[in-house]
Scaffold this active site. Structure first.
Site, PDB file in Angstrom:
ATOM      1  N   ALA A 156     -14.453  73.919 -40.902  1.00 32.77           N
ATOM      2  CA  ALA A 156     -15.370  73.373 -39.896  1.00 32.77           C
ATOM      3  C   ALA A 156     -15.862  71.983 -40.292  1.00 32.77           C
ATOM      4  O   ALA A 156     -15.929  71.071 -39.452  1.00 32.77           O
ATOM      5  CB  ALA A 156     -16.549  74.323 -39.702  1.00 32.77           C
ATOM      6  N   TYR A 157     -16.209  71.826 -41.556  1.00 34.29           N
ATOM      7  CA  TYR A 157     -16.674  70.523 -42.032  1.00 34.29           C
ATOM      8  C   TYR A 157     -15.563  69.488 -41.928  1.00 34.29           C
ATOM      9  O   TYR A 157     -15.775  68.371 -41.430  1.00 34.29           O
ATOM     10  CB  TYR A 157     -17.151  70.653 -43.479  1.00 34.29           C
ATOM     11  CG  TYR A 157     -17.540  69.346 -44.124  1.00 34.29           C
ATOM     12  CD1 TYR A 157     -18.656  68.646 -43.692  1.00 34.29           C
ATOM     13  CD2 TYR A 157     -16.787  68.825 -45.182  1.00 34.29           C
ATOM     14  CE1 TYR A 157     -19.016  67.433 -44.290  1.00 34.29           C
ATOM     15  CE2 TYR A 157     -17.144  67.631 -45.779  1.00 34.29           C
ATOM     16  CZ  TYR A 157     -18.255  66.937 -45.335  1.00 34.29           C
ATOM     17  OH  TYR A 157     -18.602  65.743 -45.925  1.00 34.29           O
ATOM     18  N   ALA A 158     -14.360  69.835 -42.376  1.00 30.40           N
ATOM     19  CA  ALA A 158     -13.239  68.901 -42.318  1.00 30.40           C
ATOM     20  C   ALA A 158     -12.911  68.534 -40.877  1.00 30.40           C
ATOM     21  O   ALA A 158     -12.505  67.403 -40.595  1.00 30.40           O
ATOM     22  CB  ALA A 158     -12.021  69.499 -43.008  1.00 30.40           C
ATOM     23  N   THR A 160     -15.031  68.133 -38.455  1.00 29.32           N
ATOM     24  CA  THR A 160     -15.964  67.091 -38.006  1.00 29.32           C
ATOM     25  C   THR A 160     -15.577  65.740 -38.591  1.00 29.32           C
ATOM     26  O   THR A 160     -15.687  64.707 -37.914  1.00 29.32           O
ATOM     27  CB  THR A 160     -17.418  67.414 -38.387  1.00 29.32           C
ATOM     28  OG1 THR A 160     -17.605  67.368 -39.811  1.00 29.32           O
ATOM     29  CG2 THR A 160     -17.844  68.782 -37.876  1.00 29.32           C
TER      30      THR A 160
END
Length: 248
Positions: A156-158, A160
């Site tokens: 999820a972070y990657a 964004t």
């Protein structure tokens, strides 16, 4: 507060300037003679500490708060730079959050929160930068080396940060003829309090050993990369620079 009333030659807005990397970037730019607007969202005391350190070392800085995903508040941040220093030449977008979980277990509210800050916030600030940066200016957004490392729990972070890279590279082409560079910096593991929080000594040692230089990055390492892009690195444009010590 500032140490001088003269109009500075260059002015920078550093989002997330109260954080570990953002604070180092703000101090490094100030050391080069750039007046800095140190942005914060909730860390007023930390932002004030960055400003106080800059002014104690002979630099010029002021702290300003904004919710960067709110277009009006972000515009007020740029207006503060105009009011205090007369314009904006450099925008460094370090503000962001990282919430980790396997994709199948990621809470959608957490995903939406990251998207609001990391993607919408970067988009709003990039749009303002595109409209207000003076010729010779630079926009430096922040991605992460995780976008190409495929580490579990980082999906999820990657995602964004992949969006940040896409908008950064396209904006560089859209600003043709403006003499404004647009790049992204993608740090690897960097020894900030946020990064180290909750990690065992063994985990930190393993991450430090991953780079051929066999250490974690420091906020100052990242700040030097930003300072290059904000100053002498005028022929670097529309790129993602991986500041990670050589991690593949």
């Amino acid at each position: 507060m500032t140490t001088t009333q003269r109009t500075p030659e260059r002015v920078a807005v550093v989002t997330g300037g109260s954080g570990g990397i953002g604070g180092a970037v703000a101090r490094r730019l100030a050391a080069a003679g750039t007046a800095v607007v140190v942005h914060y969202s909730g860390g007023r005391a930390r932002a004030d500490e960055v400003v106080e350190r800059i002014t104690a070392e002979g630099g010029t800085a002021v702290a300003a708060r904004a919710d960067l995903a709110d277009a009006d508040e972000a515009a007020a941040l740029f207006a503060a730079a105009e009011e205090h220093f007369g314009g904006v030449d450099v925008v460094v977008n370090t503000a962001g959050i990282m919430l980790l979980a396997p994709l199948a277990e990621m809470d959608l509210d957490d995903f939406d929160r990251m998207h609001r800050i990391n993607v919408r916030g970067t988009f709003v600030v990039s749009r303002l930068a595109a409209r207000t940066l003076r010729p010779g200016g630079a926009l430096i957004n922040f991605s992460t080396s995780v976008t190409r490392l495929q580490q579990p729990t980082y999906a999820a972070y990657a995602a964004t940060k992949g969006a940040v890279e896409a908008m950064t590279l396209i904006l560089a082409r859209e600003l043709r003829g403006r003499d404004i560079t647009v790049n992204a910096v993608a740090p690897g593991p960097t020894a900030t309090p946020l990064f180290l929080d909750g990690k065992s000594e063994q985990t930190v040692e393993r991450l430090a050993a991953a780079a051929p230089l066999e250490r974690l990055g420091t906020p100052d390492d990242i700040a030097e990369t930003v300072a290059f892009l904000a100053g002498p690195g005028r022929w670097i444009n529309g790129q993602v620079l991986y500041a990670n010590g050589g991690i593949a």
